[in-house]
Design a protein around this motif. Structure first.
Motif, mmCIF file in Angstrom:
data_model
loop_
_atom_site.group_PDB
_atom_site.id
_atom_site.type_symbol
_atom_site.label_atom_id
_atom_site.label_comp_id
_atom_site.label_asym_id
_atom_site.label_seq_id
_atom_site.Cartn_x
_atom_site.Cartn_y
_atom_site.Cartn_z
ATOM 1 N N GLY A 86 41.210 30.946 45.863
ATOM 2 C CA GLY A 86 42.150 31.566 44.936
ATOM 3 C C GLY A 86 41.546 31.830 43.572
ATOM 4 N N SER A 87 40.340 31.330 43.340
ATOM 5 C CA SER A 87 39.648 31.576 42.069
ATOM 6 C C SER A 87 39.114 32.993 42.050
ATOM 7 N N THR A 88 38.835 33.487 40.851
ATOM 8 C CA THR A 88 38.305 34.842 40.706
ATOM 9 C C THR A 88 37.059 34.848 39.828
ATOM 10 N N VAL A 89 36.233 35.846 40.071
ATOM 11 C CA VAL A 89 35.065 36.107 39.235
ATOM 12 C C VAL A 89 35.150 37.561 38.820
ATOM 13 N N SER A 90 35.212 37.806 37.515
ATOM 14 C CA SER A 90 35.217 39.189 37.034
ATOM 15 C C SER A 90 33.849 39.495 36.435
ATOM 16 N N ILE A 91 33.413 40.720 36.663
ATOM 17 C CA ILE A 91 32.111 41.143 36.134
ATOM 18 C C ILE A 91 32.244 42.511 35.472
ATOM 19 N N THR A 92 31.343 42.753 34.548
ATOM 20 C CA THR A 92 31.058 44.107 34.088
ATOM 21 C C THR A 92 29.548 44.261 34.151
ATOM 22 N N PRO A 136 42.016 45.215 44.061
ATOM 23 C CA PRO A 136 42.179 46.640 43.737
ATOM 24 C C PRO A 136 42.104 46.869 42.234
ATOM 25 N N PRO A 137 41.432 47.901 41.812
ATOM 26 C CA PRO A 137 40.882 49.010 42.593
ATOM 27 C C PRO A 137 39.451 48.789 43.061
ATOM 28 N N GLY A 138 38.997 47.562 43.126
ATOM 29 C CA GLY A 138 37.633 47.281 43.551
ATOM 30 C C GLY A 138 36.662 47.445 42.400
ATOM 31 N N LEU A 139 35.436 47.767 42.737
ATOM 32 C CA LEU A 139 34.431 48.053 41.716
ATOM 33 C C LEU A 139 34.716 49.456 41.200
ATOM 34 N N ILE A 161 36.805 42.585 39.916
ATOM 35 C CA ILE A 161 37.244 41.201 40.044
ATOM 36 C C ILE A 161 37.205 40.831 41.510
ATOM 37 N N GLY A 162 36.469 39.773 41.810
ATOM 38 C CA GLY A 162 36.366 39.286 43.180
ATOM 39 C C GLY A 162 37.147 37.999 43.347
#
Length: 166
Positions: A86-92, A136-139, A161-162
């Motif tokens: 349930g955790s998330t990793v967001s990247i740019t 959504p919306p994915g990468l 965000i994964g």
């Protein structure tokens, strides 16, 4: 909500300490993102964040400084592995994927002349995020990530965000 800000750059840490409100909810940690074992064992993380509840990890404006895809993959894996489901990793991540030809040539020239900057395309980023379910919306182009205009390409940065599934 609890937050631990991690940076290894002294200037970044000074800025964070000046702008983050100290207290029970916020901690700062001077550490190298590549050393994920140290990150998660540091008291600023281990004693502060609840490992039984989902945790959000933000890795923004960082991965392009890591030249080797295997090192990025290892780092992301090291960040995701200890997290609960349930955790998330967001990247740019900067890219030359959606810029006109002239700007793409400029971006490539900068990347070629600056060994510290590593642009990655969408295919490489998808590969590096393997094992996470992209929300959504994915990468998507950062400027349109959650605006409902996923077709907008007015940016030189990917965002995503994964989710760590159960």
């Amino acid at each position: 909500m609890r937050t631990t800000y991690v940076d290894f750059d002294p200037l970044g840490m000074n800025h964070a300490r000046a702008h983050l409100t100290p207290g029970d909810a916020v901690r700062t940690l001077t550490a190298d993102l590549l050393d994920t074992d140290r990150l998660f064992s540091a008291p600023e993380v281990a004693d502060h964040l609840d490992p039984t509840s989902p945790i959000a990890v933000s890795v923004h404006a960082t991965l392009h400084w890591i030249p080797d895809d295997d090192a990025v993959r290892h780092t992301l894996h090291g960040l995701v592995s200890p997290l609960p489901a349930g955790s998330t990793v967001s990247i740019t991540h900067p890219t030359a994927d959606h810029v006109p030809a002239i700007r793409r040539a400029q971006a490539d020239a900068v990347a070629d002349n600056d060994p510290t900057l590593h642009l990655r395309n969408a295919h490489r980023l998808h590969d590096l995020l393997d094992g996470l379910v992209l929300l959504p919306p994915g990468l998507a182009p950062a400027g349109s990530w959650n605006t409902g205009d996923a077709a907008s390409t007015d940016t030189a940065t990917w965002a995503g965000i994964g989710l760590k599934a159960a």
